[in-house]
Design an enzyme around this catalytic site. Sequence first.
Site, PDB file in Angstrom:
ATOM      1  N   GLU A  60      73.377  36.910  16.551  1.00 41.01           N
ATOM      2  CA  GLU A  60      72.700  37.607  17.684  1.00 41.01           C
ATOM      3  C   GLU A  60      72.646  39.110  17.653  1.00 41.01           C
ATOM      4  O   GLU A  60      73.682  39.896  18.014  1.00 41.01           O
ATOM      5  CB  GLU A  60      72.739  37.122  19.149  1.00 41.01           C
ATOM      6  CG  GLU A  60      71.777  37.491  19.958  1.00 41.01           C
ATOM      7  CD  GLU A  60      72.155  37.303  21.340  1.00 41.01           C
ATOM      8  OE1 GLU A  60      71.313  37.314  22.382  1.00 41.01           O
ATOM      9  OE2 GLU A  60      73.123  36.595  21.553  1.00 41.01           O
TER      10      GLU A  60
ATOM     11  N   GLU B  76      66.983  33.040  28.756  1.00 42.58           N
ATOM     12  CA  GLU B  76      68.158  33.862  29.245  1.00 42.58           C
ATOM     13  C   GLU B  76      67.493  34.859  30.039  1.00 42.58           C
ATOM     14  O   GLU B  76      67.529  36.033  29.655  1.00 42.58           O
ATOM     15  CB  GLU B  76      68.639  34.196  27.949  1.00 42.58           C
ATOM     16  CG  GLU B  76      70.227  34.665  28.372  1.00 42.58           C
ATOM     17  CD  GLU B  76      70.757  35.515  27.275  1.00 42.58           C
ATOM     18  OE1 GLU B  76      72.296  35.567  27.131  1.00 42.58           O
ATOM     19  OE2 GLU B  76      70.278  36.230  26.386  1.00 42.58           O
TER      20      GLU B  76
END
Length: 253
Positions: free
Chosen positions: A136, A233
């Site tokens: 990520e 998220e």
Amino acid sequence: MLLAPCIEWQFADHPDLADRIRAASRAGFTAAEFHLWRDKDLPRIAAALAETGMTLTGICVDPRRSIVDPAERAGMVAAVRESIAATAALGRPPLILASGFRVEGMSEADHFANAVAALKEAAALAEEAGVMLLLEPLNTRLFASMYLVSTSLGLDLVEAVGSPNLRLLYDVWHSACMGEDMAAVLAGRIHLVAHVQVADMDDRHEPGTGTLDWAEVMRTLASLGYAGGIGLEYLPTLPMAESLQLTRATLAV
């Protein structure tokens, strides 16, 4: 598309994470995700997953260690190994890796080479266990000296490692914070992206509360051929039912 709430931040009226899984299931979800695992009651979470039929779309490798600092490589590989073992009872969910911080005085070439070497070791463990690793990219707004803050660089690393068990996690909010053109950075390489996370600009809240053009985001993902899940998220600003209603309407899924 499959939507997965981030129960680290959402359904927070339930102090217990296992109860958040149950709440997400009652809200119509079939998947969820959260952050670190060492501070969680994994047997209770496993029981909630079995009870509801929910799956997990991502958990962070814990503890977080650098992929660019050779002094941390052994610890990073150990963290991957331990995370794979610890989360097996949760259905072997994808494991999320960040890069760690830049090493002062190290060249760009050495940063890249160290990252590739570390990720190859981690990917070998993932291949053996049948687990997906998700690399990520983050952003400099949150982490000023983080190494991996570029989607293009993240995709370069995934390509260089060449493992089917290492893919990119593309976070729309992190990418927007870095001023990236989503269509441009993902063009031709969407097959290397296994998961997408979303939150609105500027303050990482639910889609529909900020400035991002979510119709364009979703059109871009569809036109590129993305077929994976969407991790929600974000930090909710509304009561959970209203927050999810707005999010679903904004994403039109």
